[in-house]
Scaffold this motif. Structure first.
Motif, PDB file in Angstrom:
ATOM      1  N   ARG A  44       9.744   0.535   4.915  1.00 16.76           N
ATOM      2  CA  ARG A  44      10.192  -0.243   3.769  1.00 16.76           C
ATOM      3  C   ARG A  44      11.457  -1.014   4.140  1.00 16.76           C
ATOM      4  O   ARG A  44      12.306  -0.506   4.866  1.00 16.76           O
ATOM      5  CB  ARG A  44      10.428   0.659   2.561  1.00 16.76           C
ATOM      6  CG  ARG A  44      11.377   1.785   2.821  1.00 16.76           C
ATOM      7  CD  ARG A  44      11.288   2.917   1.806  1.00 16.76           C
ATOM      8  NE  ARG A  44      11.796   2.559   0.483  1.00 16.76           N
ATOM      9  CZ  ARG A  44      11.966   3.444  -0.505  1.00 16.76           C
ATOM     10  NH1 ARG A  44      11.658   4.732  -0.313  1.00 16.76           N
ATOM     11  NH2 ARG A  44      12.437   3.069  -1.671  1.00 16.76           N
ATOM     12  N   VAL A  47      14.313  -6.696   0.205  1.00 15.71           N
ATOM     13  CA  VAL A  47      14.079  -8.134   0.104  1.00 15.71           C
ATOM     14  C   VAL A  47      15.119  -8.719  -0.844  1.00 15.71           C
ATOM     15  O   VAL A  47      15.243  -8.258  -1.989  1.00 15.71           O
ATOM     16  CB  VAL A  47      12.660  -8.428  -0.417  1.00 15.71           C
ATOM     17  CG1 VAL A  47      12.447  -9.930  -0.586  1.00 15.71           C
ATOM     18  CG2 VAL A  47      11.613  -7.843   0.521  1.00 15.71           C
ATOM     19  N   GLU A  57      11.410  -4.314  -2.367  1.00 17.42           N
ATOM     20  CA  GLU A  57      11.295  -3.934  -0.974  1.00 17.42           C
ATOM     21  C   GLU A  57       9.884  -4.262  -0.494  1.00 17.42           C
ATOM     22  O   GLU A  57       8.924  -4.160  -1.257  1.00 17.42           O
ATOM     23  CB  GLU A  57      11.551  -2.436  -0.778  1.00 17.42           C
ATOM     24  CG  GLU A  57      12.956  -1.984  -1.119  1.00 17.42           C
ATOM     25  CD  GLU A  57      13.095  -0.482  -1.025  1.00 17.42           C
ATOM     26  OE1 GLU A  57      13.270   0.038   0.088  1.00 17.42           O
ATOM     27  OE2 GLU A  57      13.001   0.171  -2.083  1.00 17.42           O
ATOM     28  N   GLU A  58       9.792  -4.656   0.765  1.00 19.89           N
ATOM     29  CA  GLU A  58       8.471  -4.806   1.362  1.00 19.89           C
ATOM     30  C   GLU A  58       8.061  -3.470   1.960  1.00 19.89           C
ATOM     31  O   GLU A  58       8.815  -2.885   2.743  1.00 19.89           O
ATOM     32  CB  GLU A  58       8.432  -5.882   2.433  1.00 19.89           C
ATOM     33  CG  GLU A  58       7.028  -6.010   3.020  1.00 19.89           C
ATOM     34  CD  GLU A  58       6.843  -7.211   3.913  1.00 19.89           C
ATOM     35  OE1 GLU A  58       6.205  -8.179   3.456  1.00 19.89           O
ATOM     36  OE2 GLU A  58       7.328  -7.170   5.057  1.00 19.89           O
ATOM     37  N   ARG A  60       5.250  -1.618   4.239  1.00 22.22           N
ATOM     38  CA  ARG A  60       4.150  -1.777   5.191  1.00 22.22           C
ATOM     39  C   ARG A  60       3.578  -0.399   5.464  1.00 22.22           C
ATOM     40  O   ARG A  60       4.322   0.520   5.808  1.00 22.22           O
ATOM     41  CB  ARG A  60       4.624  -2.450   6.474  1.00 22.22           C
ATOM     42  CG  ARG A  60       5.121  -3.869   6.257  1.00 22.22           C
ATOM     43  CD  ARG A  60       5.186  -4.646   7.544  1.00 22.22           C
ATOM     44  NE  ARG A  60       5.730  -5.976   7.338  1.00 22.22           N
ATOM     45  CZ  ARG A  60       5.591  -6.988   8.193  1.00 22.22           C
ATOM     46  NH1 ARG A  60       4.913  -6.802   9.327  1.00 22.22           N
ATOM     47  NH2 ARG A  60       6.115  -8.172   7.938  1.00 22.22           N
ATOM     48  N   ARG A  70       0.372  -4.820   3.690  1.00 23.60           N
ATOM     49  CA  ARG A  70       1.647  -5.066   3.014  1.00 23.60           C
ATOM     50  C   ARG A  70       1.548  -4.793   1.519  1.00 23.60           C
ATOM     51  O   ARG A  70       0.483  -4.926   0.909  1.00 23.60           O
ATOM     52  CB  ARG A  70       2.097  -6.504   3.243  1.00 23.60           C
ATOM     53  CG  ARG A  70       2.294  -6.853   4.709  1.00 23.60           C
ATOM     54  CD  ARG A  70       2.895  -8.217   4.866  1.00 23.60           C
ATOM     55  NE  ARG A  70       2.989  -8.599   6.270  1.00 23.60           N
ATOM     56  CZ  ARG A  70       3.739  -9.592   6.730  1.00 23.60           C
ATOM     57  NH1 ARG A  70       4.455 -10.328   5.887  1.00 23.60           N
ATOM     58  NH2 ARG A  70       3.764  -9.877   8.019  1.00 23.60           N
ATOM     59  N   TRP A  72       4.399  -4.759  -2.179  1.00 25.76           N
ATOM     60  CA  TRP A  72       5.744  -4.797  -2.754  1.00 25.76           C
ATOM     61  C   TRP A  72       6.046  -3.448  -3.387  1.00 25.76           C
ATOM     62  O   TRP A  72       5.177  -2.865  -4.039  1.00 25.76           O
ATOM     63  CB  TRP A  72       5.874  -5.870  -3.832  1.00 25.76           C
ATOM     64  CG  TRP A  72       5.784  -7.303  -3.404  1.00 25.76           C
ATOM     65  CD1 TRP A  72       5.014  -8.273  -3.972  1.00 25.76           C
ATOM     66  CD2 TRP A  72       6.514  -7.942  -2.349  1.00 25.76           C
ATOM     67  NE1 TRP A  72       5.198  -9.463  -3.337  1.00 25.76           N
ATOM     68  CE2 TRP A  72       6.120  -9.299  -2.336  1.00 25.76           C
ATOM     69  CE3 TRP A  72       7.448  -7.506  -1.412  1.00 25.76           C
ATOM     70  CZ2 TRP A  72       6.627 -10.224  -1.425  1.00 25.76           C
ATOM     71  CZ3 TRP A  72       7.953  -8.422  -0.498  1.00 25.76           C
ATOM     72  CH2 TRP A  72       7.551  -9.759  -0.513  1.00 25.76           C
ATOM     73  N   ARG A  96      -0.452 -10.351  -3.424  1.00 23.59           N
ATOM     74  CA  ARG A  96       0.668  -9.643  -4.049  1.00 23.59           C
ATOM     75  C   ARG A  96       1.681 -10.613  -4.653  1.00 23.59           C
ATOM     76  O   ARG A  96       2.515 -10.236  -5.464  1.00 23.59           O
ATOM     77  CB  ARG A  96       1.370  -8.761  -3.015  1.00 23.59           C
ATOM     78  CG  ARG A  96       2.016  -9.549  -1.890  1.00 23.59           C
ATOM     79  CD  ARG A  96       2.764  -8.678  -0.916  1.00 23.59           C
ATOM     80  NE  ARG A  96       3.379  -9.492   0.134  1.00 23.59           N
ATOM     81  CZ  ARG A  96       4.258  -9.037   1.000  1.00 23.59           C
ATOM     82  NH1 ARG A  96       4.636  -7.773   0.946  1.00 23.59           N
ATOM     83  NH2 ARG A  96       4.762  -9.826   1.920  1.00 23.59           N
ATOM     84  N   PRO A  99       8.176 -12.238  -4.628  1.00 23.33           N
ATOM     85  CA  PRO A  99       9.068 -11.354  -5.386  1.00 23.33           C
ATOM     86  C   PRO A  99       9.537 -12.023  -6.679  1.00 23.33           C
ATOM     87  O   PRO A  99       9.994 -13.174  -6.665  1.00 23.33           O
ATOM     88  CB  PRO A  99      10.239 -11.131  -4.419  1.00 23.33           C
ATOM     89  CG  PRO A  99       9.666 -11.350  -3.069  1.00 23.33           C
ATOM     90  CD  PRO A  99       8.659 -12.451  -3.242  1.00 23.33           C
ATOM     91  N   ASP A 116      -1.226  -5.763  -1.383  1.00 22.02           N
ATOM     92  CA  ASP A 116      -1.857  -6.991  -0.941  1.00 22.02           C
ATOM     93  C   ASP A 116      -3.284  -6.662  -0.512  1.00 22.02           C
ATOM     94  O   ASP A 116      -3.493  -5.740   0.279  1.00 22.02           O
ATOM     95  CB  ASP A 116      -1.063  -7.550   0.246  1.00 22.02           C
ATOM     96  CG  ASP A 116      -1.054  -9.060   0.302  1.00 22.02           C
ATOM     97  OD1 ASP A 116      -1.341  -9.698  -0.725  1.00 22.02           O
ATOM     98  OD2 ASP A 116      -0.745  -9.600   1.377  1.00 22.02           O
TER      99      ASP A 116
END
Length: 323
Positions: A44, A47, A57-58, A60, A70, A72, A96, A99, A116
């Protein structure tokens, strides 16, 4: 818009028998076991946004085949303690987004995770960022027929696996209450939420909104609008593959997943929906094993369903079950 399906009193009791493969559970147990062997820890990263009340936060995480997916992670700013979570899956060919466009669940006090959908994100909204590195044999444009003659290669095998692996990843995050995870989504996202609720461990509630991807044979034969017509066009060309296609789809049918759901469930359906026929929604809903279940009926709406009216009802329903 006219009513698109059976009368409501018939829908309330509509519980069709559909194809259920004998190895349905074994297929999914093997699929998920393979994904978990190939998995790696989620990451994480913060962002930066101009928003003051939420933090982005992104995330993955490891999806099907260990592939990077991916999402959010959106949380209320300056929260304390462990947050309950709403995991959201997105509608067909949406992504997704960017932001800032999804603020509802974080504003209601939840950690909000938006997955996503691999390969999608260019049909509406503000885009996606996750490729699907797998090819396909011949298919009709869209995602519905990619790999449709082979359950192992079908596109939604990867998507449903991603959805379950996301829940695994969320359960591992700091600041998250792993006993209070709900799954939701509209249209395709609702269909994915049904599958994720059936296949995941530790999900507390599911809230599918006008869910897609159920009762495939009826939907393909009677639905006049995309995306089910992708399958119609495919079968109009591949006339000799009808049984093969519906055998594949039976491993991905929301009705078969609904039969494996016993957690609280709150569905919605729109009776003038020409994209997702009401009977396909009720077919899944009426197969639930859940003692605590409800369905919100929007009599004069199409596929948009209840929109924000329904979101507010979802928040009230969920707060009573994940306080």
């Amino acid at each position: 818009m006219p009513l698109t399906d059976l009368p409501l009193d018939e829908l309330r009791t509509y519980r069709p028998s559909i194809r259920l493969p004998k190895d349905f559970d074994a297929f999914w147990d093997t699929t998920l076991a393979q994904a978990r062997v190939a998995s790696w820890p989620a990451t994480r990263s913060r962002v930066a946004t101009p928003l003051q009340t939420v933090q982005f936060e992104e995330l993955r995480f490891s999806g099907y085949g260990g592939e990077s997916i991916r999402a959010w992670l959106i949380t209320p700013q300056n929260h304390t303690g462990q947050l309950p979570v709403v995991v959201e899956y997105v509608g067909y060919n949406g992504g997704r987004g960017v932001p800032g466009e999804k603020l509802f669940w974080a504003s209601a006090g939840y950690a909000h995770v938006v997955m996503d959908t691999r390969g999608q994100g260019s049909g509406w909204g503000t885009g996606g960022a996750t490729p699907d590195p797998h090819g396909s044999d011949s298919s009709f444009p869209g995602f519905m027929t990619r790999g449709i003659t082979d359950r192992a290669e079908y596109y939604y095998r990867r998507v449903y696996t991603d959805a379950v692996m996301l829940i695994d990843a969320v359960r591992s995050l700091d600041g998250i209450d792993s006993d209070r995870i709900a799954v939701t989504g509209a249209s395709q996202g609702g269909g994915i939420a049904i599958a994720a609720a059936a296949l995941s461990h530790g999900v507390a509630a599911t809230l599918p909104d006008v869910p897609y991807l159920s009762h495939f044979e009826r939907a393909v034969e009677l639905t006049a609008e995309m995306p089910f017509t992708e399958i119609v066009r495919y079968l109009a060309v591949h006339r000799d593959r009808i049984e093969q296609v519906f055998d594949t789809l039976s491993y991905f049918d929301g009705v078969n997943f609904a039969e494996r759901i016993s957690i609280p469930a709150y569905f919605s359906v729109a009776l003038m929906d020409g994209i997702v026929l009401p009977s396909t929604v009720f077919a899944a809903f009426n197969h639930l094993k859940s003692a605590d279940r409800a369905i919100e009926v929007y009599r004069f709406n199409g596929h948009e369903g209840g929109q924000t009216v329904h979101a507010l009802r979802q928040a009230e329903w969920l707060a009573a079950r994940m306080p």
